[in-house]
Design a protein around this motif. Structure first.
Motif, PDB file in Angstrom:
ATOM      1  N   LEU A 194      11.532   4.748  -2.343  1.00 43.00           N
ATOM      2  CA  LEU A 194       9.864   5.084  -3.049  1.00 43.00           C
ATOM      3  C   LEU A 194      10.142   6.205  -2.807  1.00 43.00           C
ATOM      4  O   LEU A 194       9.187   7.271  -3.461  1.00 43.00           O
ATOM      5  CB  LEU A 194       8.280   4.314  -2.692  1.00 43.00           C
ATOM      6  CG  LEU A 194       8.471   2.846  -3.087  1.00 43.00           C
ATOM      7  CD1 LEU A 194       7.089   1.845  -2.625  1.00 43.00           C
ATOM      8  CD2 LEU A 194       8.398   2.770  -4.788  1.00 43.00           C
ATOM      9  N   GLY A 195       9.731   6.736  -1.236  1.00 46.72           N
ATOM     10  CA  GLY A 195       9.563   8.210  -0.489  1.00 46.72           C
ATOM     11  C   GLY A 195      10.646   9.110  -1.634  1.00 46.72           C
ATOM     12  O   GLY A 195      10.645  10.406  -1.393  1.00 46.72           O
ATOM     13  N   PHE A 197      12.228   8.563  -4.464  1.00 48.88           N
ATOM     14  CA  PHE A 197      11.801   9.401  -5.558  1.00 48.88           C
ATOM     15  C   PHE A 197      10.751   9.232  -6.549  1.00 48.88           C
ATOM     16  O   PHE A 197       9.896  10.123  -7.813  1.00 48.88           O
ATOM     17  CB  PHE A 197      12.607   7.945  -6.752  1.00 48.88           C
ATOM     18  CG  PHE A 197      13.662   7.872  -6.708  1.00 48.88           C
ATOM     19  CD1 PHE A 197      14.540   8.622  -7.023  1.00 48.88           C
ATOM     20  CD2 PHE A 197      14.123   6.558  -6.208  1.00 48.88           C
ATOM     21  CE1 PHE A 197      16.212   8.290  -6.484  1.00 48.88           C
ATOM     22  CE2 PHE A 197      15.776   6.114  -5.562  1.00 48.88           C
ATOM     23  CZ  PHE A 197      16.282   7.354  -5.671  1.00 48.88           C
ATOM     24  N   LEU A 198       9.412   9.013  -5.297  1.00 49.84           N
ATOM     25  CA  LEU A 198       8.122   9.199  -6.168  1.00 49.84           C
ATOM     26  C   LEU A 198       7.621  10.203  -4.227  1.00 49.84           C
ATOM     27  O   LEU A 198       7.160   9.172  -3.414  1.00 49.84           O
ATOM     28  CB  LEU A 198       6.857   8.511  -6.084  1.00 49.84           C
ATOM     29  CG  LEU A 198       8.090   6.979  -6.679  1.00 49.84           C
ATOM     30  CD1 LEU A 198       6.938   5.724  -6.686  1.00 49.84           C
ATOM     31  CD2 LEU A 198       7.653   7.717  -8.012  1.00 49.84           C
ATOM     32  N   THR A 199       7.308  11.222  -4.757  1.00 50.15           N
ATOM     33  CA  THR A 199       7.614  12.393  -3.890  1.00 50.15           C
ATOM     34  C   THR A 199       5.771  12.312  -3.000  1.00 50.15           C
ATOM     35  O   THR A 199       5.526  12.748  -2.062  1.00 50.15           O
ATOM     36  CB  THR A 199       7.639  13.835  -3.893  1.00 50.15           C
ATOM     37  OG1 THR A 199       7.028  14.073  -5.099  1.00 50.15           O
ATOM     38  CG2 THR A 199       9.201  14.073  -4.267  1.00 50.15           C
ATOM     39  N   ASP A 200       4.870  11.872  -4.066  1.00 54.76           N
ATOM     40  CA  ASP A 200       3.675  11.942  -3.637  1.00 54.76           C
ATOM     41  C   ASP A 200       3.192  10.715  -2.894  1.00 54.76           C
ATOM     42  O   ASP A 200       2.017  10.492  -2.073  1.00 54.76           O
ATOM     43  CB  ASP A 200       2.652  11.446  -5.017  1.00 54.76           C
ATOM     44  CG  ASP A 200       2.785  13.298  -5.340  1.00 54.76           C
ATOM     45  OD1 ASP A 200       2.958  14.346  -4.945  1.00 54.76           O
ATOM     46  OD2 ASP A 200       2.237  13.395  -6.914  1.00 54.76           O
ATOM     47  N   ILE A 201       4.163   9.877  -2.584  1.00 57.88           N
ATOM     48  CA  ILE A 201       4.076   8.637  -1.548  1.00 57.88           C
ATOM     49  C   ILE A 201       3.713   9.177  -0.142  1.00 57.88           C
ATOM     50  O   ILE A 201       2.732   8.051   0.032  1.00 57.88           O
ATOM     51  CB  ILE A 201       4.913   7.978  -1.494  1.00 57.88           C
ATOM     52  CG1 ILE A 201       4.663   6.015  -0.703  1.00 57.88           C
ATOM     53  CG2 ILE A 201       6.339   8.551  -0.838  1.00 57.88           C
ATOM     54  CD1 ILE A 201       4.023   5.947  -1.569  1.00 57.88           C
ATOM     55  N   SER A 202       3.769   9.887   0.966  1.00 55.69           N
ATOM     56  CA  SER A 202       4.139  10.606   1.858  1.00 55.69           C
ATOM     57  C   SER A 202       2.739  11.577   1.925  1.00 55.69           C
ATOM     58  O   SER A 202       1.923  11.303   3.211  1.00 55.69           O
ATOM     59  CB  SER A 202       5.006  11.672   2.241  1.00 55.69           C
ATOM     60  OG  SER A 202       5.199  12.932   1.441  1.00 55.69           O
ATOM     61  N   GLN A 203       1.649  11.332   0.578  1.00 60.29           N
ATOM     62  CA  GLN A 203       0.753  11.548   0.700  1.00 60.29           C
ATOM     63  C   GLN A 203      -0.183  10.995   0.394  1.00 60.29           C
ATOM     64  O   GLN A 203      -2.115  10.907   1.760  1.00 60.29           O
ATOM     65  CB  GLN A 203       0.058  12.694  -0.613  1.00 60.29           C
ATOM     66  CG  GLN A 203       1.345  14.155  -0.465  1.00 60.29           C
ATOM     67  CD  GLN A 203       1.077  15.117   0.627  1.00 60.29           C
ATOM     68  OE1 GLN A 203      -0.029  15.161   1.361  1.00 60.29           O
ATOM     69  NE2 GLN A 203       2.510  15.522   1.157  1.00 60.29           N
ATOM     70  N   LEU A 204      -0.282  10.090   0.173  1.00 62.82           N
ATOM     71  CA  LEU A 204      -0.910   8.391   0.164  1.00 62.82           C
ATOM     72  C   LEU A 204      -1.204   7.632   1.681  1.00 62.82           C
ATOM     73  O   LEU A 204      -1.714   6.815   2.188  1.00 62.82           O
ATOM     74  CB  LEU A 204       0.016   7.523  -1.037  1.00 62.82           C
ATOM     75  CG  LEU A 204      -0.509   8.135  -2.559  1.00 62.82           C
ATOM     76  CD1 LEU A 204      -0.160   7.098  -4.120  1.00 62.82           C
ATOM     77  CD2 LEU A 204      -1.985   8.053  -2.461  1.00 62.82           C
ATOM     78  N   LEU A 205       0.278   7.489   1.876  1.00 58.79           N
ATOM     79  CA  LEU A 205       0.956   6.696   2.807  1.00 58.79           C
ATOM     80  C   LEU A 205      -0.668   6.726   4.671  1.00 58.79           C
ATOM     81  O   LEU A 205      -0.653   5.825   4.383  1.00 58.79           O
ATOM     82  CB  LEU A 205       2.470   6.919   3.759  1.00 58.79           C
ATOM     83  CG  LEU A 205       2.677   6.364   3.356  1.00 58.79           C
ATOM     84  CD1 LEU A 205       4.490   6.516   4.090  1.00 58.79           C
ATOM     85  CD2 LEU A 205       2.770   4.096   3.515  1.00 58.79           C
ATOM     86  N   PRO A 206      -1.170   8.091   4.361  1.00 54.09           N
ATOM     87  CA  PRO A 206      -1.908   7.705   5.817  1.00 54.09           C
ATOM     88  C   PRO A 206      -3.380   7.214   5.346  1.00 54.09           C
ATOM     89  O   PRO A 206      -3.852   6.808   6.385  1.00 54.09           O
ATOM     90  CB  PRO A 206      -1.911   9.723   5.634  1.00 54.09           C
ATOM     91  CG  PRO A 206      -1.264  10.323   4.932  1.00 54.09           C
ATOM     92  CD  PRO A 206      -0.774   9.548   4.498  1.00 54.09           C
TER      93      PRO A 206
END
Length: 296
Positions: A194-195, A197-206
């Motif tokens: 996911l991280g 191909f969906l770069t925004d996932i790192s912003q949502l994980l916290p």
């Protein structure tokens, strides 16, 4: 070049490759072959994990001593906030060990997911240079966090040894850690894909992990808290399905004799089920995109 000419050129290249026994270097191998190749790279996984640990503390004056200080300081902060100021320790024997056990177990999964989600994106140059199973990278991140957990658990065992004394049930730590590691590998592989191909996932994980933190019974006993609130029994069972709650619970059962009265129902079957489902699902999900990592 026209579409017809491009198709002819592609067909000629495919025929030439077949004639000389060539294959596409980034092609996804069969799943069994992929697992076999991963096992053959096990030394690379361990060496890469050690290198990451060394690099993490190389610039610090105390160096690897921070591997011991970091979990202790985190536990101290949460004990002050929840055990002292918010009174979460009420009714729970040996609350420091109860709290630290929950924090260490949760941190193992949290950091595996968070760091693993960046494992492909941050190693793109390596991926484009060398041919190897891409799953070695997220696996190395899990091994790195597992090494950190071993140090944290050694600290916890010393604390419990002084307060509760050693016991035969400590041997249950081994299957408990094995099940959580299986779960972490699967979840980390999922978030690694996911991280990528969906770069925004790192912003949502916290935000995801912070919500998970407060819903996992780290600072309090879930059954006790819900009984005090007169919640129906099905709510306790629903919260027990949280995988982290189950892994925390079986670890506390192994370490703390007094935890039996605060234990979640069916924690061991739930922990086993999540470990198998996450590991199998994570490997298949990651493997299916093997030929897409490093493109672009």
């Amino acid at each position: 070049m026209s579409t017809a000419a491009e198709s002819a050129s592609t067909a000629d290249a495919a025929a030439l490759a077949e004639r000389y026994g060539l294959s596409r270097s980034a092609a996804r191998p069969p799943f069994r072959d992929y697992l076999r190749e991963l096992w053959g790279r096990r030394q690379f996984i361990y060496s890469y994990a050690r290198a990451r640990t060394y690099a993490l503390y190389a610039g610090a004056r105390l160096g690897s001593v921070w591997q011991i200080l970091t979990p202790l300081l985190n536990a101290g902060v949460y004990f002050l906030a929840f055990g002292v100021l918010l009174g979460a320790a009420k009714g729970i024997e040996n609350y420091p060990a109860f709290l630290i056990c929950g924090m260490f177990v949760f941190t193992f999964t949290q950091r595996s997911m968070t760091e693993g989600s960046r494992s492909i994106a941050t190693n793109m140059s390596l991926i484009r240079t060398l041919h190897f199973p891409r799953a070695t990278l997220p696996l190395a991140y899990v091994v790195n966090e597992l090494n950190q957990l071993f140090i944290s658990m050694a600290i916890l065992l010393v604390l419990v040894g002084f307060t509760d004394g050693p016991a035969w049930r400590w041997f249950l730590i081994v299957p408990a850690l094995l099940l959580q590691t299986m779960f972490n590998i699967g979840v980390t592989l999922i978030f690694a894909r996911l991280g990528t191909f969906l770069t925004d996932i790192s912003q949502l994980l916290p935000f995801i992990t912070r919500t998970w933190l407060y819903a996992s019974g780290i600072f309090f006993s879930i059954p006790d808290k819900l009984r005090d609130a007169d919640a129906p029994g099905w709510v306790i069972h629903a919260l027990a399905l949280n995988p982290i709650s189950a892994y925390i619970d079986i670890m506390r059962r192994a370490l703390l004799e007094s935890h039996a009265e605060h234990a979640l129902p069916n924690a061991w079957p739930i922990a086993i089920g999540w470990a198998i489902v996450a590991l199998a699902g994570g490997f298949i999900y990651f493997w299916r995109a093997e030929d897409r990592y490093g493109r672009g």
